[in-house]
Motif scaffolding. Sequence first.
Motif, mmCIF file in Angstrom:
data_model
loop_
_atom_site.group_PDB
_atom_site.id
_atom_site.type_symbol
_atom_site.label_atom_id
_atom_site.label_comp_id
_atom_site.label_asym_id
_atom_site.label_seq_id
_atom_site.Cartn_x
_atom_site.Cartn_y
_atom_site.Cartn_z
ATOM 1 N N ASN A 146 0.942 -1.004 0.182
ATOM 2 C CA ASN A 146 0.313 0.187 -0.056
ATOM 3 C C ASN A 146 0.651 1.332 0.065
ATOM 4 O O ASN A 146 1.796 1.103 0.776
ATOM 5 C CB ASN A 146 -0.986 -0.191 1.224
ATOM 6 C CG ASN A 146 -1.837 -0.819 1.262
ATOM 7 O OD1 ASN A 146 -2.274 -1.609 -0.008
ATOM 8 N ND2 ASN A 146 -2.416 -2.107 2.891
ATOM 9 N N MET A 147 0.029 2.021 -0.707
ATOM 10 C CA MET A 147 1.223 3.892 -0.380
ATOM 11 C C MET A 147 0.061 4.497 0.092
ATOM 12 O O MET A 147 -1.134 4.240 -0.616
ATOM 13 C CB MET A 147 1.483 4.252 -2.282
ATOM 14 C CG MET A 147 2.100 2.831 -2.484
ATOM 15 S SD MET A 147 3.671 3.751 -2.148
ATOM 16 C CE MET A 147 3.842 4.992 -3.343
ATOM 17 N N LEU A 148 0.834 5.464 0.403
ATOM 18 C CA LEU A 148 -0.210 6.988 0.546
ATOM 19 C C LEU A 148 0.776 8.113 0.409
ATOM 20 O O LEU A 148 1.928 8.195 0.452
ATOM 21 C CB LEU A 148 0.124 6.875 2.729
ATOM 22 C CG LEU A 148 -1.427 5.711 3.291
ATOM 23 C CD1 LEU A 148 -0.198 5.702 4.742
ATOM 24 C CD2 LEU A 148 -2.227 5.630 2.722
ATOM 25 N N HIS A 149 0.095 9.167 0.404
ATOM 26 C CA HIS A 149 0.781 9.976 0.186
ATOM 27 C C HIS A 149 0.776 11.115 1.381
ATOM 28 O O HIS A 149 -0.293 11.541 2.308
ATOM 29 C CB HIS A 149 -0.147 11.685 -1.400
ATOM 30 C CG HIS A 149 0.007 12.242 -1.162
ATOM 31 N ND1 HIS A 149 1.330 12.764 -2.382
ATOM 32 C CD2 HIS A 149 0.690 13.844 -1.062
ATOM 33 C CE1 HIS A 149 1.350 13.817 -2.675
ATOM 34 N NE2 HIS A 149 0.910 14.501 -1.798
ATOM 35 N N VAL A 150 1.981 11.688 1.121
ATOM 36 C CA VAL A 150 2.213 11.982 2.624
ATOM 37 C C VAL A 150 3.038 13.996 2.612
ATOM 38 O O VAL A 150 4.029 13.833 1.601
ATOM 39 C CB VAL A 150 3.839 11.122 3.223
ATOM 40 C CG1 VAL A 150 3.991 11.924 4.909
ATOM 41 C CG2 VAL A 150 3.388 9.795 4.066
ATOM 42 N N ARG A 151 2.348 14.175 3.157
ATOM 43 C CA ARG A 151 2.660 16.210 3.123
ATOM 44 C C ARG A 151 3.890 16.383 5.071
ATOM 45 O O ARG A 151 4.026 15.750 5.766
ATOM 46 C CB ARG A 151 1.456 16.744 3.051
ATOM 47 C CG ARG A 151 0.561 16.783 1.809
ATOM 48 C CD ARG A 151 -0.561 17.442 1.964
ATOM 49 N NE ARG A 151 -1.193 17.290 1.265
ATOM 50 C CZ ARG A 151 -1.856 18.400 0.101
ATOM 51 N NH1 ARG A 151 -1.580 19.680 0.496
ATOM 52 N NH2 ARG A 151 -2.375 18.190 -0.612
ATOM 53 N N ASN A 174 10.826 6.325 1.378
ATOM 54 C CA ASN A 174 9.310 5.380 2.327
ATOM 55 C C ASN A 174 9.565 4.224 2.699
ATOM 56 O O ASN A 174 9.284 4.219 3.998
ATOM 57 C CB ASN A 174 9.303 4.392 0.571
ATOM 58 C CG ASN A 174 8.477 5.761 -0.772
ATOM 59 O OD1 ASN A 174 8.297 6.106 0.033
ATOM 60 N ND2 ASN A 174 8.083 5.205 -1.237
#
Length: 112
Positions: free
Chosen positions: A56-61, A82
């Motif tokens: 799974n991938m998440l977009h992180v700020r 990552n």
Amino acid sequence: MSEIKSLADQLRSKIAKPDTPAATEAPAEKKKEKKTAFVSPVIELLRAYDLADHKNMLHVRFETQTAQMLHHLKMATGIEVNKVVGYAVNQFLEQHPELKTIIKQHLQKLEL
């Protein structure tokens, strides 16, 4: 003129002998010492952290300074962002198990 030739002959003979590389090995040893610099245990833990089974991938700020720091860390150590984020979140959740109980309680309320 014969003195110059004899000096040149002496230099050639020194270069041809295998005894002279000992003088040139000293700088090579110094380079090896620099490469064997102390590696922080955190870097070792990050390198050992395995992302192979993570799909799974998440977009992180991040703040600009934090993003730059992570980019510089990648350049300095070769560790992907990552991997750093995955390790950090994993450690955060392990250090705060109460978060898991809060999530479980919330999910139980939704199912009722």
